[in-house]
Design a protein around this motif. Structure first.
Motif, mmCIF file in Angstrom:
data_model
loop_
_atom_site.group_PDB
_atom_site.id
_atom_site.type_symbol
_atom_site.label_atom_id
_atom_site.label_comp_id
_atom_site.label_asym_id
_atom_site.label_seq_id
_atom_site.Cartn_x
_atom_site.Cartn_y
_atom_site.Cartn_z
ATOM 1 N N ALA A 1 61.517 -34.328 25.824
ATOM 2 C CA ALA A 1 60.887 -35.335 26.955
ATOM 3 C C ALA A 1 61.486 -36.787 27.605
ATOM 4 O O ALA A 1 60.473 -37.212 27.959
ATOM 5 N N HIS A 2 61.993 -37.398 26.628
ATOM 6 C CA HIS A 2 62.740 -38.957 26.933
ATOM 7 C C HIS A 2 63.234 -38.707 28.370
ATOM 8 O O HIS A 2 63.224 -40.133 28.589
ATOM 9 N N ALA A 3 63.941 -37.691 28.045
ATOM 10 C CA ALA A 3 64.889 -37.481 29.795
ATOM 11 C C ALA A 3 63.638 -37.295 30.633
ATOM 12 O O ALA A 3 63.334 -38.166 31.625
ATOM 13 N N LYS A 4 61.986 -37.329 30.438
ATOM 14 C CA LYS A 4 61.612 -37.542 31.505
ATOM 15 C C LYS A 4 60.857 -38.715 30.917
ATOM 16 O O LYS A 4 59.416 -39.093 32.093
ATOM 17 N N ALA B 1 57.634 -24.877 27.516
ATOM 18 C CA ALA B 1 56.079 -24.536 27.338
ATOM 19 C C ALA B 1 56.013 -26.434 27.758
ATOM 20 O O ALA B 1 55.214 -26.467 28.445
ATOM 21 N N TYR B 2 56.746 -27.326 26.588
ATOM 22 C CA TYR B 2 55.953 -28.097 26.777
ATOM 23 C C TYR B 2 56.850 -29.164 28.556
ATOM 24 O O TYR B 2 56.288 -29.775 28.835
ATOM 25 N N GLU B 3 57.594 -28.545 28.770
ATOM 26 C CA GLU B 3 58.260 -29.181 29.949
ATOM 27 C C GLU B 3 58.081 -28.888 31.148
ATOM 28 O O GLU B 3 57.442 -29.358 32.069
ATOM 29 N N ASP C 1 63.788 -22.545 23.262
ATOM 30 C CA ASP C 1 64.316 -22.993 24.437
ATOM 31 C C ASP C 1 63.069 -22.399 25.524
ATOM 32 O O ASP C 1 62.482 -23.125 26.509
ATOM 33 N N LYS C 2 62.491 -21.482 24.685
ATOM 34 C CA LYS C 2 61.255 -21.136 25.428
ATOM 35 C C LYS C 2 59.973 -21.766 25.029
ATOM 36 O O LYS C 2 58.788 -22.398 25.770
ATOM 37 N N LYS D 1 46.125 -32.547 28.127
ATOM 38 C CA LYS D 1 46.724 -30.939 27.680
ATOM 39 C C LYS D 1 47.077 -30.684 27.236
ATOM 40 O O LYS D 1 47.967 -30.740 26.075
ATOM 41 N N GLN D 2 46.707 -29.524 26.353
ATOM 42 C CA GLN D 2 47.384 -28.980 25.582
ATOM 43 C C GLN D 2 47.456 -27.213 25.927
ATOM 44 O O GLN D 2 46.965 -26.178 26.675
ATOM 45 N N ILE D 3 49.069 -26.898 25.707
ATOM 46 C CA ILE D 3 49.324 -25.850 25.718
ATOM 47 C C ILE D 3 49.174 -24.544 24.266
ATOM 48 O O ILE D 3 49.206 -24.845 23.761
#
Ligand SMILES: Cc1ncc(COP(=O)(O)O)c(C=O)c1O
Length: 432
Positions: free
Chosen positions: A229-232, A195-197, A190-191, A178-180
């Motif tokens: 990302a690590h948290a997820k 976007a990654y999140e 934060d923005k 997937k590419q944002i």
């Protein structure tokens, strides 16, 4: 005869270009140390504007004075001392390649690994020496054990060689890539993190980040993205092609699991040198890109079965580290950021001229995109070269359309004045 004996002795015992016999010690160390001592009382920000100090650095390069090279983002020249080291090792190699290359110069790899590890702030056993970012990051992208349905999140503004590798994995293994997309410049961490999140799902296994975006030089909040990302539950790859040797950081500060960089950009190492870092506990699970007798080993050296390659280039890295350290990481970042803003702030005041990069040095450093309304990037880059002998690169890609300008430590302020004057004259006569 004496000279020859000494040459062989120093090459044999100090193949890694370190210690008192290194070319840097002989050629530059005293001058650079003295120059450094004269500005030791200045902060890095103040030192960035001390032209006497930077004149010493400028003299250490052999760039053609007829051309102003402002495409250091593509690849950077090496200082003379690095060029001489490569020539010296090359001459030695050609006296008997298999003996001198595999028998003598090869002994320099472990000391060099130690030096690169120290520079990166990591363990030597986590560092593989290779030829460029493409090789480093492709090794990781192709080597990670992912299965059909696993998701990877990257951005459309990542580097093409990495996007293509991920697309190939999607085609071969059925992973979902997937590419944002970002509209740079962005001055809001934060923005970017959000976007990654937003693109992540429970199936996301990897997040791919370009630390400094090659197209327009946006400095991404790698640590914040990595923590999210690590948290997820995802792992994180950082493409540090443009940040390593430019931004004053250590790899662990990024909080990533995998890191790849070229050393021939801001470190000014010989062209065709790179480095890969993998967190110790992850090495065993990554397949080597080229063969190895023990592909599942936890030894980082399993990634270095590259076949015959240039040992002179590799050993030249040591002199580039000497040179870099003599400048100082923080000082170098401040100087290059200062040079970028020096021209960019002036250019931004010219009617019709627009920047594609933030002037805030928390979000940028060396690279800055510029455009002139009514002109294509190609036309602008051509005009800058034909009329002012300024070499840049025109970029038209996705949502980006600009000329990319990238100074380096050897860039003279006067050359940037020439750029600003050129932009002003060009913009003044554009019709439409
Ligand atoms: C962000 C980024 N990644 C990777 C690369 C590839 O570098 P190399 O050609 O040295 O492999 C580049 C090259 O400019 C880059 O800008």
């Amino acid at each position: 005869m004496n000279g020859r004996r000494e040459f062989l002795r120093s090459a044999a015992t100090l193949a890694g270009a370190f210690g008192v016999n290194s070319l840097f010690e002989r050629a530059h160390a005293a001058e650079l140390r003295a120059a450094g001592e004269r500005i030791a009382h200045l902060s890095a920000v103040e030192a960035a504007q001390n032209e006497d100090f930077w004149a010493v650095i400028q003299r250490s390069y052999s760039v053609n004075p007829e051309i102003v090279n402002l495409n250091n983002g593509g690849v950077s020249p090496s200082p003379i001392v690095v060029q001489e080291a490569v020539e010296r090792y090359n001459q030695l190699t050609n006296q008997g390649p298999s003996y001198y290359m595999w028998g003598i110069l090869d002994q320099g790899r472990e000391p060099l690994r130690q030096r690169l590890a120290k520079l990166a702030g990591v363990k030597a056993d986590e560092v593989a020496i290779n030829r460029n970012s493409t090789e480093a990051l492709n090794t990781i992208i192709y080597g990670l054990p992912l299965k059909a349905g696993d998701e990877v999140v990257g951005s459309l503004q990542d580097y093409p060689n990495m996007m293509q590798a991920w697309r190939q994995r999607a085609e071969r293994d059925g992973i979902v890539y997937k590419q944002i997309s970002f509209d740079f410049p962005i001055e809001d961490d934060d923005k970017i993190v959000a976007a990654y999140e937003k693109a992540m799902t429970p199936k996301t296994k990897v997040v791919h980040i370009t630390h400094m975006v090659n197209w327009v030089g946006q400095l991404m909040p790698a640590r914040k993205i990595a923590d999210m990302a690590h948290a997820k539950g995802a792992e994180v790859i950082v493409d540090g092609a443009h940040s390593f040797g430019l931004i004053d950081f250590k790899v662990p500060e990024l909080g990533c699991d995998y890191f790849g960089t070229s050393l021939h950009k801001f470190l000014s190492a010989p062209i065709g040198t790179g480095m890969m870092w993998i967190a110790e506990e992850k090495i065993a699970k990554v397949w080597p890109l080229t063969c190895n007798a023990e592909p599942h080993s936890g030894n980082i050296r399993k990634f270095e079965t590259l076949g015959t390659r240039s040992f002179p280039l590799e050993q030249g890295i040591g002199e580039a580290i000497n040179f870099h350290e003599a400048i100082g990481s923080k000082r170098k970042q401040e100087r290059i950021g200062y040079l970028k803003n020096y021209w960019a702030e002036r250019a931004a005041r010219i009617p019709r001229v627009k920047l594609s990069t933030s002037l805030d040095l928390r979000y940028s450093c060396a690279i800055c995109g510029v455009s002139v309304a009514g002109m294509t990037p190609h036309a602008l880059a051509t005009a800058l070269f034909d009329r002012y002998r300024i070499h840049t690169i025109g970029i038209v890609y996705e949502n980006i359309s600009c000329v990319r300008v990238t100074p380096h430590v050897y860039t003279r302020v006067g050359d940037l004045d020439r750029l600003v004057d050129g932009l002003g004259e060009i913009a003044a006569v554009v019709k439409g």
